[in-house]
Design a protein around this motif. Structure first.
Motif, mmCIF file in Angstrom:
data_model
loop_
_atom_site.group_PDB
_atom_site.id
_atom_site.type_symbol
_atom_site.label_atom_id
_atom_site.label_comp_id
_atom_site.label_asym_id
_atom_site.label_seq_id
_atom_site.Cartn_x
_atom_site.Cartn_y
_atom_site.Cartn_z
ATOM 1 N N VAL A 48 0.862 -1.187 0.000
ATOM 2 C CA VAL A 48 0.000 0.000 0.000
ATOM 3 C C VAL A 48 0.895 1.233 0.000
ATOM 4 O O VAL A 48 1.779 1.365 0.846
ATOM 5 N N THR A 49 0.683 2.105 -0.978
ATOM 6 C CA THR A 49 1.493 3.316 -1.123
ATOM 7 C C THR A 49 0.630 4.533 -0.817
ATOM 8 O O THR A 49 -0.393 4.758 -1.475
ATOM 9 N N ILE A 50 1.034 5.281 0.207
ATOM 10 C CA ILE A 50 0.319 6.485 0.621
ATOM 11 C C ILE A 50 1.295 7.645 0.545
ATOM 12 O O ILE A 50 2.338 7.634 1.195
ATOM 13 N N LEU A 51 0.963 8.650 -0.259
ATOM 14 C CA LEU A 51 1.853 9.783 -0.473
ATOM 15 C C LEU A 51 3.221 9.271 -0.927
ATOM 16 O O LEU A 51 3.302 8.579 -1.941
ATOM 17 N N ALA A 52 4.297 9.563 -0.191
ATOM 18 C CA ALA A 52 5.631 9.154 -0.619
ATOM 19 C C ALA A 52 6.085 7.860 0.036
ATOM 20 O O ALA A 52 7.229 7.464 -0.137
ATOM 21 N N ASP A 53 5.223 7.190 0.779
ATOM 22 C CA ASP A 53 5.636 6.034 1.553
ATOM 23 C C ASP A 53 4.839 4.790 1.192
ATOM 24 O O ASP A 53 3.687 4.866 0.767
ATOM 25 N N SER A 54 5.476 3.639 1.386
ATOM 26 C CA SER A 54 4.844 2.359 1.074
ATOM 27 C C SER A 54 5.044 1.397 2.237
ATOM 28 O O SER A 54 6.080 1.439 2.905
ATOM 29 N N PHE A 55 4.038 0.544 2.474
ATOM 30 C CA PHE A 55 4.255 -0.515 3.447
ATOM 31 C C PHE A 55 3.737 -1.831 2.902
ATOM 32 O O PHE A 55 2.813 -1.887 2.089
ATOM 33 N N LEU A 56 4.394 -2.893 3.326
ATOM 34 C CA LEU A 56 4.161 -4.237 2.830
ATOM 35 C C LEU A 56 3.369 -5.042 3.848
ATOM 36 O O LEU A 56 3.640 -4.983 5.037
ATOM 37 N N GLU A 57 2.366 -5.799 3.367
ATOM 38 C CA GLU A 57 1.583 -6.682 4.233
ATOM 39 C C GLU A 57 1.605 -8.086 3.648
ATOM 40 O O GLU A 57 1.313 -8.275 2.461
ATOM 41 N N ASP A 58 1.972 -9.078 4.454
ATOM 42 C CA ASP A 58 1.825 -10.472 4.043
ATOM 43 C C ASP A 58 0.355 -10.857 4.171
ATOM 44 O O ASP A 58 -0.296 -10.518 5.158
ATOM 45 N N LEU A 59 -0.194 -11.534 3.161
ATOM 46 C CA LEU A 59 -1.619 -11.867 3.156
ATOM 47 C C LEU A 59 -1.866 -13.311 3.585
ATOM 48 O O LEU A 59 -2.699 -14.005 3.007
ATOM 49 N N GLY A 60 -1.131 -13.749 4.607
ATOM 50 C CA GLY A 60 -1.320 -15.113 5.097
ATOM 51 C C GLY A 60 -0.756 -16.147 4.146
ATOM 52 O O GLY A 60 -1.313 -17.236 4.000
ATOM 53 N N SER A 61 0.359 -15.820 3.492
ATOM 54 C CA SER A 61 0.969 -16.719 2.510
ATOM 55 C C SER A 61 1.453 -18.010 3.168
ATOM 56 O O SER A 61 1.741 -18.052 4.361
ATOM 57 N N THR A 62 1.553 -19.056 2.357
ATOM 58 C CA THR A 62 1.977 -20.362 2.871
ATOM 59 C C THR A 62 3.440 -20.353 3.306
ATOM 60 O O THR A 62 3.792 -20.867 4.373
ATOM 61 N N GLY A 64 5.429 -17.552 3.609
ATOM 62 C CA GLY A 64 5.870 -16.328 4.273
ATOM 63 C C GLY A 64 6.487 -15.312 3.328
ATOM 64 O O GLY A 64 6.834 -15.599 2.182
ATOM 65 N N THR A 65 6.595 -14.089 3.824
ATOM 66 C CA THR A 65 7.219 -12.993 3.097
ATOM 67 C C THR A 65 8.428 -12.532 3.893
ATOM 68 O O THR A 65 8.330 -12.320 5.102
ATOM 69 N N PHE A 66 9.546 -12.371 3.225
ATOM 70 C CA PHE A 66 10.787 -11.998 3.892
ATOM 71 C C PHE A 66 11.277 -10.653 3.365
ATOM 72 O O PHE A 66 11.169 -10.362 2.169
ATOM 73 N N VAL A 67 11.801 -9.831 4.268
ATOM 74 C CA VAL A 67 12.433 -8.562 3.892
ATOM 75 C C VAL A 67 13.818 -8.546 4.515
ATOM 76 O O VAL A 67 13.959 -8.683 5.740
ATOM 77 N N ASN A 68 14.822 -8.411 3.661
ATOM 78 C CA ASN A 68 16.223 -8.403 4.124
ATOM 79 C C ASN A 68 16.539 -9.627 4.990
ATOM 80 O O ASN A 68 17.235 -9.546 6.000
ATOM 81 N N GLY A 69 15.973 -10.772 4.594
ATOM 82 C CA GLY A 69 16.276 -12.025 5.278
ATOM 83 C C GLY A 69 15.430 -12.335 6.499
ATOM 84 O O GLY A 69 15.587 -13.386 7.102
ATOM 85 N N LYS A 70 14.513 -11.438 6.869
ATOM 86 C CA LYS A 70 13.687 -11.656 8.060
ATOM 87 C C LYS A 70 12.222 -11.748 7.660
ATOM 88 O O LYS A 70 11.737 -10.961 6.851
ATOM 89 N N THR A 71 11.510 -12.719 8.258
ATOM 90 C CA THR A 71 10.093 -12.864 7.956
ATOM 91 C C THR A 71 9.302 -11.691 8.530
ATOM 92 O O THR A 71 9.593 -11.216 9.639
ATOM 93 N N VAL A 72 8.323 -11.210 7.769
ATOM 94 C CA VAL A 72 7.522 -10.062 8.209
ATOM 95 C C VAL A 72 6.047 -10.331 7.956
ATOM 96 O O VAL A 72 5.674 -11.097 7.069
ATOM 97 N N LYS A 73 5.220 -9.698 8.774
ATOM 98 C CA LYS A 73 3.782 -9.659 8.535
ATOM 99 C C LYS A 73 3.390 -8.283 8.006
ATOM 100 O O LYS A 73 2.548 -8.153 7.126
ATOM 101 N N LYS A 74 4.005 -7.256 8.590
ATOM 102 C CA LYS A 74 3.788 -5.874 8.162
ATOM 103 C C LYS A 74 5.132 -5.166 8.247
ATOM 104 O O LYS A 74 5.853 -5.292 9.231
ATOM 105 N N HIS A 75 5.476 -4.426 7.193
ATOM 106 C CA HIS A 75 6.805 -3.807 7.175
ATOM 107 C C HIS A 75 6.747 -2.481 6.434
ATOM 108 O O HIS A 75 6.225 -2.397 5.324
ATOM 109 N N PHE A 76 7.290 -1.445 7.072
ATOM 110 C CA PHE A 76 7.420 -0.139 6.431
ATOM 111 C C PHE A 76 8.629 -0.195 5.509
ATOM 112 O O PHE A 76 9.753 -0.415 5.955
#
Length: 252
Positions: A48-62, A64-76
């Protein structure tokens, strides 16, 4: 404008501009970014991108979603973050603007418990008196709590002279905290219950808007589900989200 660089095994496959408020990622063809790989769920994640910023949401994937090697549920998302989906990588690239929201601000979450939100003045009539009826489905979730996350998005960025500020409020109409109020002082406020249903309310020059972020069901405003695009909020709109009814209104 922020963008994603999709690659696999070091080979760049494509570049995607984040030109939409909501960018979905998954294996199914209806996603904005389709990755046809069994390690990727049909509807894996959303940005979701709001103005100049975006955040990532995992949608209950089988897997998982990783950012920089770490699992995340919600990440700026911050410049040069790498989203990992199986063998695929999405590098987030954005020119940081002065005053852009910090990850620490984004992660601050307040659960609405007694005392967390202020009670309206006693001169106000009870929420039930003359107010909107609370659907039985909402009553069934009387103990459901709403998490509210506020992020300072571009608070100090140069901007045109603002229009007269209208102070918006949220008031819980059902659940254990019925009657509690919260003033929307931040440009971005996240509502809902992670893993169940999440939406964001954004403050813009044109007013306040609610956008669906996570969950199979979209938020309901005045009895009707909103669309995928941002929905403008009006005075005394009733929002149904994660089994709780909330009234949006402007302070007099």
């Amino acid at each position: 404008m922020a963008k994603l660089i999709l690659s696999m095994d070091g080979l760049v496959l494509k570049e995607i501009l984040l030109s939409k408020e909501r960018t979905t990622i998954g294996r199914k063809p209806h996603n904005d970014i389709q990755i046809d790989n069994l390690a990727v769920s049909g509807e894996h994640a959303v940005i979701v991108t709001i103005l100049a910023d975006s955040f990532l949401e995992d949608l209950g994937s089988t897997n998982g979603t990783f950012v920089n090697g770490k699992t995340v549920k919600k990440h700026f998302l911050q410049n040069n973050d790498v989203i990992e989906l199986g063998k695929y990588k999405l590098k987030y690239m954005s020119e940081a603007l002065p005053g852009a929201a910090k990850a620490a601000d984004f992660e601050k979450t307040m659960v609405l418990r007694p005392g967390a939100m202020r009670k309206p003045p006693e001169t106000h009539p009870p929420a039930a008196a003359g107010g909107p009826a609370v659907p039985s489905a909402a009553k069934a979730h009387a103990d459901t709590q709403i998490g509210i996350t506020a992020a300072s998005v571009g608070a100090h960025a140069p901007a045109p002279a603002p229009a007269p500020v209208r102070h918006a409020m949220l008031k819980l109409l059902s659940g254990g905290n019925a009657g509690k109020e919260l003033e929307l002082t931040k440009p971005l406020t996240t509502l809902g219950k992670p893993g169940v249903q999440v939406a964001v309310i954004t403050r813009r020059p044109q007013g306040f808007f609610i956008t669906h972020v996570e969950g199979a069901n979209k938020p309901i405003v005045n009895g009707k589900p909103i669309e995928l695009q941002a929905h403008a909020l009006n005075d005394h709109d009733i929002i149904e989200l994660a089994g709780v009814n909330v009234e949006f209104f402007f302070k007099p």
